[in-house]
Every structure is written in structure tokens, then in C-alpha cells.
Design a protein around this motif. Structure first.
Motif, PDB file in Angstrom:
ATOM      1  N   GLY A 217      -6.065   2.818   0.326  1.00 11.48           N
ATOM      2  CA  GLY A 217      -4.962   3.535  -0.435  1.00 11.48           C
ATOM      3  C   GLY A 217      -4.716   2.839  -1.825  1.00 11.48           C
ATOM      4  O   GLY A 217      -4.967   1.579  -1.913  1.00 11.48           O
TER       5      GLY A 217
ATOM      6  N   CYS B 140      -0.353   3.223   3.650  1.00 10.06           N
ATOM      7  CA  CYS B 140      -0.209   2.658   4.922  1.00 10.06           C
ATOM      8  C   CYS B 140       0.924   1.465   4.917  1.00 10.06           C
ATOM      9  O   CYS B 140       1.353   0.902   5.910  1.00 10.06           O
ATOM     10  CB  CYS B 140      -1.164   2.109   5.715  1.00 10.06           C
ATOM     11  SG  CYS B 140      -2.026   0.551   5.031  1.00 10.06           S
TER      12      CYS B 140
ATOM     13  N   ASP C 211      -6.823  -2.283   4.125  1.00 11.40           N
ATOM     14  CA  ASP C 211      -6.775  -1.777   5.494  1.00 11.40           C
ATOM     15  C   ASP C 211      -7.182  -0.195   5.739  1.00 11.40           C
ATOM     16  O   ASP C 211      -7.824   0.073   6.339  1.00 11.40           O
ATOM     17  CB  ASP C 211      -5.341  -1.718   5.884  1.00 11.40           C
ATOM     18  CG  ASP C 211      -5.257  -3.273   6.174  1.00 11.40           C
ATOM     19  OD1 ASP C 211      -5.890  -4.014   6.816  1.00 11.40           O
ATOM     20  OD2 ASP C 211      -4.129  -3.575   5.971  1.00 11.40           O
ATOM     21  N   CYS C 212      -6.590   0.563   4.247  1.00  9.25           N
ATOM     22  CA  CYS C 212      -6.909   1.991   4.427  1.00  9.25           C
ATOM     23  C   CYS C 212      -7.504   2.574   3.333  1.00  9.25           C
ATOM     24  O   CYS C 212      -7.629   3.704   3.161  1.00  9.25           O
ATOM     25  CB  CYS C 212      -5.609   2.521   4.637  1.00  9.25           C
ATOM     26  SG  CYS C 212      -4.339   2.853   3.276  1.00  9.25           S
TER      27      CYS C 212
ATOM     28  N   CYS D 124      -6.018  -1.123  -1.067  1.00  8.26           N
ATOM     29  CA  CYS D 124      -5.798  -1.555   0.190  1.00  8.26           C
ATOM     30  C   CYS D 124      -6.919  -1.766   1.072  1.00  8.26           C
ATOM     31  O   CYS D 124      -7.805  -0.919   1.461  1.00  8.26           O
ATOM     32  CB  CYS D 124      -4.739  -0.415   0.758  1.00  8.26           C
ATOM     33  SG  CYS D 124      -4.457  -1.045   2.595  1.00  8.26           S
TER      34      CYS D 124
ATOM     35  N   CYS E 250       0.768  -0.997  -0.001  1.00 10.59           N
ATOM     36  CA  CYS E 250       0.052   0.076  -0.164  1.00 10.59           C
ATOM     37  C   CYS E 250       0.931   1.201  -0.031  1.00 10.59           C
ATOM     38  O   CYS E 250       1.688   1.379   0.922  1.00 10.59           O
ATOM     39  CB  CYS E 250      -1.041  -0.018   1.191  1.00 10.59           C
ATOM     40  SG  CYS E 250      -2.022   1.569   1.385  1.00 10.59           S
TER      41      CYS E 250
HETATM   42 ZN   LIG Z   1      -3.146   0.974   3.250  1.00 11.66          ZN
END
Ligand SMILES: [Zn+2]
Ligand SMILES: Cc1ncc(COP(=O)(O)O)c(C=O)c1O
Length: 416
Positions: free
Chosen positions: A27, A9, A24-25, A22, A6
């Protein structure tokens, strides 16, 4: 390739991850490689048995295949622009002429890699949101492969770009709104109908295609590294790709120094430049990229290809400029348009507004930032002037309309 990383992050994803962002975030993702293994393959360079961008296959995220791509993508010339350079006292100015790609823009690099990926995963329909060039590029290359393209453009996209896409048989949606509206609709429609979405930046394979421009510059210069490469930025993907190309070359041991990547944007569409300036103004030398935001602007520039409110590869571009120590150059539209005939008259290369912007930026940098006269400077000429005749025409006036007589020529007072 061996996975994803990513940009924001830094979390990694495995090679079989099927999304584009991503988890998770949210991105953008960057494709990763086992550089140590590839370094052995490319230690002697890339070989010369192929003249398109697939000669860089060891550093591309595509399966090996013996079938050549039906059209030649990449392998474009790097011209020394001595007379253009001399007008500013520059001794080492070069133009990377990406107008000679099949659909007449640099976008073909990304389309080629994305379409090879589409074939690898069995996708039949490929969609895209585009200011015009990426759509006409996808349509062109999809036609060459017998795949279907669905293109979303803002309704005011230049007619040449729309006409190209229609000629190549794409389904073209001219969206009542701007590029950002077209982007959001393409995203929603691709989710809804299961299309493989090539949209710039969002699809990590686009950066992989664009990076080949860097490899070619390095090869054309016989292994020399430019001092700076001047890149026009809308979504920022060409810029982040150019930077990635040099990072790859360094990672496999083919170069040991890096060029500065200078970003040029219109004053009226400058989200990426503004974000870099903010970080620099804050004196941050090592920003936490997961917290860096590229603020949206209200873009309104005649350089339609780089008219973008919300750059879709903005963070990667900001990183590229920042890490390479590049300049952020914002130019008024008048200077972008004036650069078109200046380049054309001194080099024979005909650029659309976005593609002439790097020359406008070089002029500004010589004026304000003191580029040294011996610096090796490469401008990426990313799209043909034939793409946007209406804007180009404003800079060159009208032909002399005359009766078919010699007398009429005499009266016209040209320098015969
Ligand atoms: Zn990320
Ligand atoms: C001719 C031309 N130059 C530059 C760009 C900017 O590329 P990016 O959107 O990746 O920043 C584009 C994008 O459409 C383009 O068509």
C-alpha cells in the motif's frame, strides 16, 4: 516527520525506512509527525516571514535550511468569485488559483517538497511519470536547483506541457502508450538506474507538498473552514493531500471542524468516484481499508491531466472523500470544456480542462445535491488554460478575420 503509516493496512515504518510502499501489503505510505510537539511551535500560526510553502516547515518532511527555494512555490491567491457564484445563487464561492505557480500548475507544490527531499538524501537524478503537468513541474523546479529530471509522459500529452519540460532541459520520454504505461516504465527504469522517483502518489512526499494548498486556504480565509472544497482527481493525490492538510491542522489544534472534500472526475475516468460509491452503496460506515480496492477503468477524457486508468493514490483519495463526507461528482467532457470559458469570462482565471472541472462539478451539485446558497465553497483551479490550448480552443471558436478597415468591423455586426 517521525515515520510512515500504511494507508491500507495501517502498519508503521520507522523514519529511516528507504522504500516508498508498505513492505507488508504494497500500500501507499503516509508520512507521520509528532503533532503534539509541532502544536506548540504553530500555536500562534505559521508566521509571515516567508511567502512560499516552506513557511509550513514544521509540518513538512524536510530538513531545516536557511537557503530559500530558488522559485516561489505556493502562496497562491484565493479569490472570491462573486459573479461566478451568483450565476448559481451561491454567495460564498472561492477559487484557489494555483495556475500562478512557476510551471503553471499545482504540481509545483509536490515537486518542491520532493526535490527538497532529494537534496536531503543526496539524490542527483529525479524521475517521474506524468500526464504532463507533473513532468513539466519537476523539470522546471529541478532546473532552478541544478538537478537532472527524467520525465516519462504518454505520447499524446499536450504539446505545451512537453515543450515546457524540454525547455527546462529535462530528458523527456514520450512513451507509446497511456499514462499508466508511462508510470510502469518510470518505476522499472528508476529501479534499474537508481533514480529518485517523484511519481505522484507512489512517492509519499508528493502528498506532503499538495497538502499545503489546504493550509493556504485556511489562512486566506482568516481561519475560517470552508464547507466544501472541490478537487479534480486523476491519481487522487491532490485530493488526499488536501484532506491531509486539514487533518494536520486539526491535529495541531488550529481547526476544530473539517470541510467536505468533493471529488470531481470525468465520467470517462472515474475510478475513484466509482470506488466511493460502491462502499456507500454497500452501506459500509467503517470499511476495512486493507480490503478496499479501487478498480481500474479505461480512461478516455479530454481532461488529459485526470485521465487515469489506475489511480496511484486512489485508496488515500477514497478515504479522504469518505471520511470527510464529500460528494463524488462525475461530469461529461462537454460540461468540463464548457466550464473553461464560463470561469474565464466571469473571473479572469484561465483554466485547463481538469482545472475547470470543479466548476462543472459545482454546477452539477447545485442541480442535484442541493448545495446551500450560503455554503462556503472553494474550487481548486489546478492548472492554466495555456497548458492545453487545443482543447480549450474547441470551446471558444475562432477570431473574426477581417480586412483592416472600419467598414469590415461594421459588417461584422458586433455590438460596438
Ligand atoms: Zn500495508
Ligand atoms: C491541472 C491538474 N489538475 C488536477 C490533477 C489531478 O491531480 P491528481 O493526479 O493528484 O489527482 C492534475 C494531475 O496531473 C493536474 O495536472
Amino acid at each position: 516527520m517521525n515515520g510512515y503509516h500504511c494507508i491500507a493496512c495501517a502498519e508503521s515504518q520507522a523514519i529511516d525506512f528507504a522504500g516508498f510502499l508498505c513492505p507488508d501489503c504494497g500500500g501507499n505510505l503516509d508520512i507521520t509527525y509528532d503533532y503534539a510537539a509541532i502544536a506548540k511551535d504553530v500555536a500562534g500560526g505559521f508566521g509571515d516571514d516567508q511567502n512560499d510553502l516552506f513557511r509550513y516547515a514544521p509540518l513538512l518532511p524536510v530538513r531545516e535550511t536557511d537557503a530559500p527555494f530558488p522559485l516561489r512555490i505556493g502562496g497562491t491567491p484565493l479569490y472570491a468569485a462573486a459573479r461566478l457564484g451568483e450565476s448559481l445563487g451561491l454567495r460564498n464561492l472561492y477559487l484557489k488559483d494555483d495556475t500562478v505557480n512557476p510551471s503553471a500548475s499545482t504540481k509545483d507544490r509536490a515537486s518542491a517538497v520532493v526535490l527538497r527531499r532529494a537534496i536531503d538524501i543526496g539524490a542527483k537524478v529525479v524521475s517521474i511519470a506524468s500526464t504532463g503537468n507533473a513532468g513539466s513541474s519537476l523539470a522546471c523546479l529541478a532546473a532552478s536547483l541544478g538537478l537532472r529530471a527524467v520525465v516519462f509522459v504518454p505520447e499524446n500529452a499536450p504539446v505545451a506541457k512537453l515543450t515546457q519540460a524540454l525547455s527546462f532541459g529535462a530528458t523527456v520520454f514520450a512513451v507509446r502508450g497511456n499514462y499508466d504505461d508511462a508510470f510502469d516504465l518510470c518505476l522499472a527504469a528508476s529501479d534499474e538506474f537508481g533514480w529518485f522517483n517523484r511519481s505522484t502518489g507512489y512517492n509519499p512526499f508528493t502528498r506532503e507538498g499538495k497538502k499545503t494548498c489546504a493550509y493556504e486556504i485556511w489562512e486566506s480565509l482568516g481561519g475560517r473552514v470552508p464547507d466544501r472544497i472541490v478537487v479534480p482527481a486523476g491519481d487522487g493525490n491532490l485530493l488526499s493531500g488536501t484532506w491531509k492538510g486539514w487533518r494536520d491542522l486539526r491535529a495541531v489544534g488550529l481547526v476544530d471542524r473539517m470541510p467536505k472534500i468533493d471529488c470531481v472526475q470525468s465520467e470517462d475516468s472515474a475510478a475513484i468516484c466509482l470506488a466511493v460509491r460502491r462502499i456507500r452503496d454497500n452501506g459500509e460506515s467503517d470499511p476495512d481499508w486493507s480490503t478496499v480496492v479501487v478498480d481500474e477503468v479505461r480512461a478516455c477524457t479530454a481532461a488529459d491531466s485526470i485521465s487515469v486508468d489506475r489511480p496511484r493514490d486512489g485508496l488515500a483519495a477514497v478515504k479522504g472523500i469518505f471520511q470527510s463526507g464529500g460528494e463524488t461528482v462525475t461530469v461529461p467532457d462537454e460540461e468540463i470544456l464548457a466550464a473553461i470559458p464560463e470561469m474565464a469570462r466571469t473571473t479572469g482565471i484561465f483554466a485547463e480542462p481538469a482545472a475547470a472541472a470543479p466548476w462543472a462539478a459545482v454546477k452539477q451539485m447545485v442541480r442535484d445535491n442541493g448545495i446551500g446558497v450560503d455554503e462556503l465553497v472553494v474550487c481548486i483551479v489546478s492548472g492554466s488554460g495555456l497548458k492545453d490550448i487545443a482543447n480549450v480552443q474547441k470551446t471558444v471558436g475562432e477570431p473574426l478575420i477581417i480586412d483592416p478597415t472600419i467598414e469590415a468591423i461594421r459588417k461584422s455586426k458586433i455590438d460596438a
